[in-house]
Design a protein around this motif. Structure first.
Motif, PDB file in Angstrom:
ATOM      1  N   THR A 313       0.804  -1.226   0.000  1.00  0.00           N
ATOM      2  CA  THR A 313       0.000   0.000   0.000  1.00  0.00           C
ATOM      3  C   THR A 313       0.835   1.274   0.000  1.00  0.00           C
ATOM      4  O   THR A 313       0.286   2.370  -0.138  1.00  0.00           O
ATOM      5  N   ALA A 314       2.149   1.149   0.148  1.00  0.00           N
ATOM      6  CA  ALA A 314       3.002   2.343   0.269  1.00  0.00           C
ATOM      7  C   ALA A 314       2.958   3.226  -0.969  1.00  0.00           C
ATOM      8  O   ALA A 314       3.190   4.436  -0.883  1.00  0.00           O
ATOM      9  N   TRP A 315       2.647   2.645  -2.136  1.00  0.00           N
ATOM     10  CA  TRP A 315       2.684   3.418  -3.379  1.00  0.00           C
ATOM     11  C   TRP A 315       1.755   4.627  -3.333  1.00  0.00           C
ATOM     12  O   TRP A 315       2.067   5.677  -3.895  1.00  0.00           O
ATOM     13  N   HIS A 316       0.616   4.502  -2.663  1.00  0.00           N
ATOM     14  CA  HIS A 316      -0.344   5.612  -2.685  1.00  0.00           C
ATOM     15  C   HIS A 316       0.026   6.717  -1.698  1.00  0.00           C
ATOM     16  O   HIS A 316      -0.615   7.775  -1.670  1.00  0.00           O
ATOM     17  N   THR A 317       1.093   6.473  -0.904  1.00  0.00           N
ATOM     18  CA  THR A 317       1.605   7.530  -0.020  1.00  0.00           C
ATOM     19  C   THR A 317       2.971   8.027  -0.478  1.00  0.00           C
ATOM     20  O   THR A 317       3.671   8.700   0.269  1.00  0.00           O
ATOM     21  N   GLY A 318       3.359   7.669  -1.702  1.00  0.00           N
ATOM     22  CA  GLY A 318       4.572   8.231  -2.281  1.00  0.00           C
ATOM     23  C   GLY A 318       5.828   7.412  -2.102  1.00  0.00           C
ATOM     24  O   GLY A 318       6.934   7.936  -2.278  1.00  0.00           O
ATOM     25  N   LYS A 319       5.700   6.129  -1.730  1.00  0.00           N
ATOM     26  CA  LYS A 319       6.877   5.283  -1.524  1.00  0.00           C
ATOM     27  C   LYS A 319       6.779   3.997  -2.340  1.00  0.00           C
ATOM     28  O   LYS A 319       5.687   3.532  -2.666  1.00  0.00           O
ATOM     29  N   PHE A 320       7.948   3.449  -2.671  1.00  0.00           N
ATOM     30  CA  PHE A 320       8.056   2.089  -3.177  1.00  0.00           C
ATOM     31  C   PHE A 320       8.802   1.296  -2.107  1.00  0.00           C
ATOM     32  O   PHE A 320       9.887   1.700  -1.678  1.00  0.00           O
ATOM     33  N   ILE A 321       8.236   0.199  -1.658  1.00  0.00           N
ATOM     34  CA  ILE A 321       8.931  -0.663  -0.697  1.00  0.00           C
ATOM     35  C   ILE A 321       9.000  -2.061  -1.285  1.00  0.00           C
ATOM     36  O   ILE A 321       7.969  -2.673  -1.579  1.00  0.00           O
ATOM     37  N   PHE A 322      10.218  -2.560  -1.462  1.00  0.00           N
ATOM     38  CA  PHE A 322      10.422  -3.905  -2.000  1.00  0.00           C
ATOM     39  C   PHE A 322      11.187  -4.723  -0.960  1.00  0.00           C
ATOM     40  O   PHE A 322      12.183  -4.260  -0.414  1.00  0.00           O
ATOM     41  N   ARG A 323      10.718  -5.923  -0.693  1.00  0.00           N
ATOM     42  CA  ARG A 323      11.394  -6.795   0.259  1.00  0.00           C
ATOM     43  C   ARG A 323      11.560  -8.173  -0.375  1.00  0.00           C
ATOM     44  O   ARG A 323      10.593  -8.919  -0.549  1.00  0.00           O
ATOM     45  N   ASN A 324      12.782  -8.475  -0.775  1.00  0.00           N
ATOM     46  CA  ASN A 324      13.091  -9.752  -1.422  1.00  0.00           C
ATOM     47  C   ASN A 324      12.244 -10.015  -2.658  1.00  0.00           C
ATOM     48  O   ASN A 324      11.858 -11.147  -2.942  1.00  0.00           O
ATOM     49  N   GLU A 325      11.940  -8.950  -3.400  1.00  0.00           N
ATOM     50  CA  GLU A 325      11.244  -9.101  -4.675  1.00  0.00           C
ATOM     51  C   GLU A 325      12.269  -9.479  -5.740  1.00  0.00           C
ATOM     52  O   GLU A 325      13.429  -9.050  -5.693  1.00  0.00           O
ATOM     53  N   THR A 326      11.857 -10.251  -6.725  1.00  0.00           N
ATOM     54  CA  THR A 326      12.768 -10.512  -7.836  1.00  0.00           C
ATOM     55  C   THR A 326      12.902  -9.231  -8.651  1.00  0.00           C
ATOM     56  O   THR A 326      11.988  -8.407  -8.683  1.00  0.00           O
ATOM     57  N   LEU A 327      14.041  -9.086  -9.303  1.00  0.00           N
ATOM     58  CA  LEU A 327      14.263  -7.884 -10.104  1.00  0.00           C
ATOM     59  C   LEU A 327      13.249  -7.814 -11.245  1.00  0.00           C
ATOM     60  O   LEU A 327      12.838  -6.723 -11.653  1.00  0.00           O
ATOM     61  N   GLU A 328      12.834  -8.950 -11.741  1.00  0.00           N
ATOM     62  CA  GLU A 328      11.817  -8.971 -12.800  1.00  0.00           C
ATOM     63  C   GLU A 328      10.505  -8.376 -12.297  1.00  0.00           C
ATOM     64  O   GLU A 328       9.873  -7.562 -12.988  1.00  0.00           O
ATOM     65  N   GLU A 329      10.075  -8.759 -11.106  1.00  0.00           N
ATOM     66  CA  GLU A 329       8.842  -8.212 -10.533  1.00  0.00           C
ATOM     67  C   GLU A 329       9.002  -6.721 -10.242  1.00  0.00           C
ATOM     68  O   GLU A 329       8.091  -5.922 -10.497  1.00  0.00           O
ATOM     69  N   MET A 330      10.145  -6.352  -9.713  1.00  0.00           N
ATOM     70  CA  MET A 330      10.405  -4.954  -9.372  1.00  0.00           C
ATOM     71  C   MET A 330      10.368  -4.072 -10.620  1.00  0.00           C
ATOM     72  O   MET A 330       9.751  -2.997 -10.618  1.00  0.00           O
ATOM     73  N   MET A 331      11.010  -4.517 -11.695  1.00  0.00           N
ATOM     74  CA  MET A 331      11.046  -3.716 -12.914  1.00  0.00           C
ATOM     75  C   MET A 331       9.669  -3.610 -13.546  1.00  0.00           C
ATOM     76  O   MET A 331       9.302  -2.575 -14.114  1.00  0.00           O
TER      77      MET A 331
END
Length: 392
Positions: A313-331
């Motif tokens: 939910t962080a995206w709607h408050t202006g943040k990206f939070i990734f925790r052990n996401e694959t780079l493919e998912e992140m991109m």
């Protein structure tokens, strides 16, 4: 000579030829490019010929790419550089050398002359506030940040846009059939709207929400494609239902995130507060705050698991939070917001796991630099395309 995406496409094809992994489309593209000029043919023959390895190396050394070549040396072996089998074992580094990603240089032979070109790294700007509004009569209005617009539907609904978003909560009472509106965000856009019942909906990039200008039925039904965060106004007599790609999410008064992009394999509902029921065919699950229900499109299975809701939910408050996401998912996630294209040179880079907390409203360049500093990947930008390879 300007470095273009076409050059990188040809470099990828050359790397594929090294291992015999080229597709029919690769072969067609390669033939087309080779026919463009005699220089193309000569360049290809010289570069792909193992007997020319040492000469090619001397030419490339002029551009200070020792680091890239040292990696190749470790893989190839000093005594077998001329054997084709050795070349086949270094497909990833062949790709790196062919396009010279880490050095930021493209090379080209013209007789004995060698030219070098250093590409300009363009700043990849963050997304912005904006959306496309489709009214009941089919007319389309683009709503942009800091642009105030006031419209009126035939049912008396006043549609007011400002720097915050669109507000449907103010209306006059007029008896008329239900009128549907659609708000759509494009790549690199986000938007917030307040529905007629006071429910707030935050739309992420590449998202479409279809809804009535005034809820008149027993159920408050909206249709979603993409990702949105909902803060639903409580009304026990009129449940709020979100329909998306064959799935329904039913709520009373609650806050939750729903991600349902058509090009992704799953649909995920993450609950912040209240209570939610998710339905898909014969499957249904109720979740409580701190849980996420995930429906897999291919298998038809639905699972519930506890999660850290801030990750989703962080995206709607202006943040990206990734925790052990694959780079493919992140991109995949970042590309929708920054409007950037990307291509992985090897499968290993896709599977790298990343953890990061990022400012959504910064341009993307610090994110690219952060990924480089991990030492796990090489990333080079050419215009709006990112080429990504693993360093191992």
């Amino acid at each position: 000579m300007k470095l273009t995406n076409k050059h990188f496409r040809i470099a990828e094809i050359m790397a594929a030829f090294f291992t015999g992994s080229q597709t029919e489309q690769d072969e067609r593209d390669f033939e087309e490019w080779a026919k463009e000029s005699d220089r193309h043919k000569a360049f290809v023959n010289r570069l792909l010929n193992p007997e020319e390895y040492e000469e090619n190396r001397r030419a490339l050394d002029k551009f200070q790419v020792e680091e890239a070549w040292s990696k190749m040396d470790k893989r190839i072996g000093d005594t077998k550089v001329r054997k084709l089998s050795s070349w086949r074992s270094v497909v990833r580094y062949a790709a790196v050398v062919l396009v010279l990603l880490s050095a930021g240089v493209y090379y080209w032979w013209n007789g004995e002359e060698v030219r070098e070109e250093v590409p300009v790294l363009y700043q990849i700007a963050a997304g912005t506030t904006g959306a496309r509004l489709t009214l009941g009569d089919g007319s389309v209005v683009d709503v942009l940040k800091d642009r105030a617009v006031e419209l009126k539907e035939v049912d008396g609904t006043r549609i007011v846009t400002d720097s915050i978003g669109i507000d449907y909560s103010t209306r006059e009472t007029v008896d008329t059939a239900e009128i549907m509106n659609t708000v759509q965000t494009l790549t690199g856009m986000e938007y917030m709207l307040t529905l007629s019942d006071g429910t707030k909906v935050f739309l992420n990039a590449e998202t479409k929400l279809k809804f009535p200008t005034k809820f008149q039925k027993e159920e408050r039904v909206v249709v979603l494609e993409g990702e949105a965060y909902f803060e639903v106004s409580k009304d026990v007599a009129h449940p709020f239902i979100v329909k998306t790609n064959g799935v329904e999410v039913k709520v009373l008064g609650t806050s939750f995130n729903l991600r349902s992009y058509s090009d992704e394999n799953s649909i995920a509902t993450t609950l912040v507060s209240g209570k939610v029921a998710m339905f898909a065919g014969e499957n249904s699950e109720e979740i409580v705050p701190g849980e996420q229900a995930v429906y897999m499109k291919e298998t038809g299975k639905m699972d519930v698991k506890p999660v850290d809701v801030t990750l989703y939910t962080a995206w709607h408050t202006g943040k990206f939070i990734f925790r052990n996401e694959t780079l493919e998912e992140m991109m995949s996630y970042l590309a929708r917001w920054y409007g950037v294209e990307y291509r992985f040179i090897d499968e290993g880079a896709k599977k790298l796991q990343i953890g990061a907390r990022l400012d959504r409203y910064n341009n993307m360049n610090p994110i690219i630099e952060m990924l480089k500093k991990t030492g796990l990947v090489n990333i080079t930008q050419v215009d709006n395309m990112l080429y990504i390879s693993s360093t191992e």
